[in-house]
Write an enzyme that holds these catalytic residues in place. Structure first.
Site, mmCIF file in Angstrom:
data_model
loop_
_atom_site.group_PDB
_atom_site.id
_atom_site.type_symbol
_atom_site.label_atom_id
_atom_site.label_comp_id
_atom_site.label_asym_id
_atom_site.label_seq_id
_atom_site.Cartn_x
_atom_site.Cartn_y
_atom_site.Cartn_z
ATOM 1 N N SER A 1 0.810 -1.238 -0.007
ATOM 2 C CA SER A 1 0.041 0.111 -0.096
ATOM 3 C C SER A 1 0.875 1.209 0.069
ATOM 4 O O SER A 1 2.017 1.461 0.408
ATOM 5 C CB SER A 1 -0.855 0.111 1.189
ATOM 6 O OG SER A 1 -0.185 0.532 2.484
ATOM 7 N N ASP A 2 0.248 2.309 -0.379
ATOM 8 C CA ASP A 2 1.027 3.549 -0.071
ATOM 9 C C ASP A 2 0.712 4.125 1.272
ATOM 10 O O ASP A 2 -0.365 3.544 1.685
ATOM 11 C CB ASP A 2 0.434 4.512 -1.221
ATOM 12 C CG ASP A 2 1.429 5.935 -1.498
ATOM 13 O OD1 ASP A 2 2.339 5.832 -0.699
ATOM 14 O OD2 ASP A 2 1.173 6.716 -2.380
ATOM 15 N N TRP A 3 1.621 4.881 1.595
ATOM 16 C CA TRP A 3 1.301 5.143 3.119
ATOM 17 C C TRP A 3 -0.024 5.983 3.489
ATOM 18 O O TRP A 3 -0.235 7.156 2.955
ATOM 19 C CB TRP A 3 2.559 5.815 3.692
ATOM 20 C CG TRP A 3 3.657 5.039 3.998
ATOM 21 C CD1 TRP A 3 4.297 5.230 5.177
ATOM 22 C CD2 TRP A 3 4.417 3.918 3.542
ATOM 23 N NE1 TRP A 3 5.230 4.213 5.480
ATOM 24 C CE2 TRP A 3 5.361 3.584 4.306
ATOM 25 C CE3 TRP A 3 4.309 3.270 2.156
ATOM 26 C CZ2 TRP A 3 6.228 2.492 3.924
ATOM 27 C CZ3 TRP A 3 5.019 2.325 1.708
ATOM 28 C CH2 TRP A 3 6.050 1.881 2.680
ATOM 29 N N GLY A 4 -0.871 5.048 4.108
ATOM 30 C CA GLY A 4 -2.264 6.083 4.394
ATOM 31 C C GLY A 4 -3.133 5.530 3.341
ATOM 32 O O GLY A 4 -4.192 6.034 3.081
ATOM 33 N N GLY A 5 -2.940 4.653 2.341
ATOM 34 C CA GLY A 5 -3.952 4.167 1.184
ATOM 35 C C GLY A 5 -4.825 3.211 1.499
ATOM 36 O O GLY A 5 -5.360 2.810 0.555
#
Length: 694
Positions: free
Chosen positions: A220-224
């Site tokens: 995942s992207d960070w916070g995605g």
């Protein structure tokens, strides 16, 4: 492995690491930004700097510059070098490269990507990935998919037709997976047809893992990540950065409450879900671990070596694009010069600090002013004038440039000083463009307009009025408007060049390196000349947005509409000249199993060695569905001594003739007449040959 152990290894334990299984001797996985250099260490639970003294790095040119080399060998050198730095720092996953398509010049993160053309990006990403991974470090190709603007990237929901999806936005990812063999792929923040990119069933399960048989891990992207059920079922394997915007905010010690942590475990314990999806995620994470952290054959790597600085400089020199050179102003001849004036904040400002997650802590960064002074030595006087005041800051995420660029003088006073100095100079180099501050080339925000900020147009026009030997060097990762273009004899696109910025730029200005870069995206005259903005005046978008320009991105749009760009895709001049012979096809017809070889002889007709990027475009003369006027399907960078000739041959197979038929859900090559066009840019076609697909 127990179920809790399986759950543990599919989500983060710190800002940049995920746990292993100590009981079984399975190590942690450590990730690092970014695509242009290895990010400095941050605290375990916070984004602040860890305060290490041995985590400086070499900054390589931004990926727009790499794409501008049009040279896969440079992509390989880039991947090898940055992979060695990641390995030396004991990183397992390098969060890059980025290959999102350059759809609009207002996207704040375009500088991290490889341009507007899917074929060019595909050919450049493969060697980057391959060479990074030879170091036992996983490349993480991002952001999958359709992350083409920044301001509302967490909430924008993209709707794009399947032709555009498959022909424009997916090919570089597909090449990275099927040819590059990337070990990880990062999901995107945005939604696609109502589902977030980090847990999107169609993108991750059906296309990436199904159609492309991707055997690596989706990160995942960070916070995605936003939903446990979708994260379980829709293809996510490793969750990072939840409850954070990826940059500054975060919940301390929240890792056990990630969507794929205790909430997932409770669903298993309650019988709401089984472990089939979990076991697949764990296998993928373990496979990643075996390839990286547990890889006993990986080399030791290297950090801040002279070889890495040499690589950064070479890539920068090859990527710099000579846009205009009327009257042969460049290269400078020091023999007739006593005084050179350098103007502009970007001549002195550090560009490796800022811009988002690609911000770095470098061991050194040579500014354009210092590079020019080092090259000139005592042969001439080099004077600097500020010209304008832009971003006087120099700090990002705890990394400080140490520069104090504050200047309280008025814009008029700064211009007057620059003009006075320009009158006394034998030549003037204006170093301007954009920077890494908000609403310029920066993650998380987009640009407000196509124009240069800080009143730079007025500075350039004033300089042009008093000195005919003016060079404008633009430091940016994006196109800008140039209302003064006809008044300035020489224009150089200088990109963000990293640690060796000043040395690379000086080498081109003084002819030590013959420029050979070509634009990886179109420079429009006006923002309305770009397809994304012509078809939808709203920007940036929040909520639902439809890509009404479809497959007509970049030069595909300008050619369809008959719009003359400021500088076309593939454009770039040299200090020498090249002549093209007749374009010939070795056969008049072929079938779907055959190949047509298209050849042209290229000769260096100038008086110095140089390189030309020979470009092949294919035009379908008649098709059932709308197609671009022509599309890039081949290129080769040819190095030639003065007077030397070489025959360049492009094999054209059926894959270069196909388009995606969204009514059938398949790639189609229609029988009929095709034209192979060969040129020095998309707008400078030297010749063509016609053949038929039977």
């Amino acid at each position: 492995m127990t179920v809790p152990e399986k759950i543990a290894i599919i989500h983060a334990q710190s800002k940049f690491s995920s746990p292993g299984v100590p009981r079984l001797g399975i190590p942690e996985l450590w990730c690092t930004d970014g695509p242009h250099g290895i990010r400095p260490e941050v605290l375990w639970d916070e984004w602040e700097q860890a305060g290490w003294t041995n985590d400086s790095c070499v900054a390589y040119p931004a990926l727009t510059c790499l794409a501008a080399t049009w040279n896969p060998a440079m992509a390989a050198l880039y991947g090898k070098s940055i992979g060695e730095e990641a390995r030396y720092r004991e990183k397992d996953v390098l969060l890059g490269p980025g290959v999102n398509i350059y759809r609009t010049p207002l996207n704040g993160r375009n500088f991290e990507y490889m341009g507007e053309d899917p074929y060019l990006a595909s050919r450049m990403v493969v060697p980057y990935v391959q060479e990074v991974q030879k170091n036992g470090v996983a490349a993480c190709v991002k952001h999958f998919a359709l992350n083409n603007e920044e301001t509302h990237r967490h909430t924008i929901d993209v709707d794009v037709d399947d032709r555009a999806l498959y022909e424009i936005y997916l090919p570089a990812f597909k090449a990275a997976v099927e040819e590059g063999g990337t070990w990880t792929v990062m999901g995107s923040y945005n939604l696609y047809r109502g589902e977030y990119g980090c847990h999107n069933d169609r993108l991750l399960n059906r296309i990436l893992k199904g159609d492309w048989a991707f055997d690596g891990a989706v990160v995942s992207d960070w916070g995605g990540v936003h939903d446990t059920d979708q994260a379980i079922r829709n293809g996510l394997d490793l969750e990072f950065g939840t409850w954070t915007d990826g940059l500054t905010m975060g919940a301390t010690n929240a890792y056990d409450n990630y969507y794929m942590a205790k909430p997932y475990l409770r669903k298993i314990e309650n019988g709401e879900v089984g472990t089939e999806e979990l076991d697949d995620k764990v296998r993928r994470v373990l496979r990643l671990t075996f390839r990286t952290a547990m890889n006993q054959d990986k080399p030791f790597g290297a950090l801040c070596s002279e070889e890495h600085y040499a690589a950064a400089r070479r890539i920068g020199e090859e990527g710099i694009v000579l846009l205009r050179n009327e009257g042969g102003v460049l290269p400078f001849d020091l023999g007739g010069m006593k005084r050179i004036l350098v103007v502009g904040e970007n001549a002195v400002k550090m560009m490796t600090v800022g811009g988002g997650s690609s911000s770095l802590k470098v061991q050194r960064e040579t500014s354009p002013l210092d590079g020019i002074r080092a090259r000139v030595g005592d042969r001439a006087e080099v004077v600097w004038a500020r010209g304008y005041v832009g971003d006087v800051g120099g700090e990002y995420n705890g990394v400080k440039s140490g520069q104090d660029l504050r200047d309280d003088r008025s814009a008029g006073a700064l211009i007057a000083e620059a003009v006075e100095e320009a009158r006394k100079a034998d030549a003037v180099v204006f170093v301007g463009g954009l920077n890494k501050s908000d609403h310029q080339d920066c993650e998380g925000v987009d640009r407000f307009s196509l124009g240069l900020p800080y009143g730079q147009d007025a500075v350039i026009e004033a300089l042009a009025a008093v000195n005919p030997r003016l060079v404008v060097a633009l430091v940016s990762g994006n196109a800008v408007s140039m209302p003064w273009v006809d008044e300035v004899p020489a224009i150089v696109q200088a990109w963000y060049l990293g640690s060796e910025a000043g040395n690379a730029l000086a080498a081109v200005l003084f002819g030590d390196a013959n420029p050979s870069g070509k634009l990886p995206f179109t420079f429009p005259v006006r923002i309305e000349d770009n397809g994304a903005h012509a078809t939808d005046p709203v920007f940036p978008h929040d909520g639902k947005t439809c890509y009404k320009d479809g497959i007509f991105v970049g030069y595909r749009w300008t050619e369809k509409e008959g719009i003359e760009p400021l500088f076309p895709f593939g454009h770039g001049l040299s200090y020498t000249t090249f002549a093209y012979g007749p374009v010939e096809a070795d056969r008049a017809s072929t079938d779907e199993r055959g190949t047509v070889n298209v050849s042209v002889e290229v000769t260096n007709t100038g008086d110095r060695a140089g390189a030309e990027v020979v470009q092949l475009y294919i035009a379908d003369k008649e098709s059932s569905l709308p197609r671009p006027v022509k599309e890039l399907k081949g290129f080769e960078k040819v190095w030639l001594e003065a007077g030397q000739s070489k025959v360049v041959t492009f094999p054209v197979g059926v894959e270069a003739l196909r388009y995606y038929d969204d009514t059938k859900g398949e790639w189609v090559a229609e029988k009929g007449v095709f034209e192979a066009l060969v040129g020095a840019s998309s707008a400078d076609i030297k010749g063509s040959a016609v053949f038929e697909l039977k």
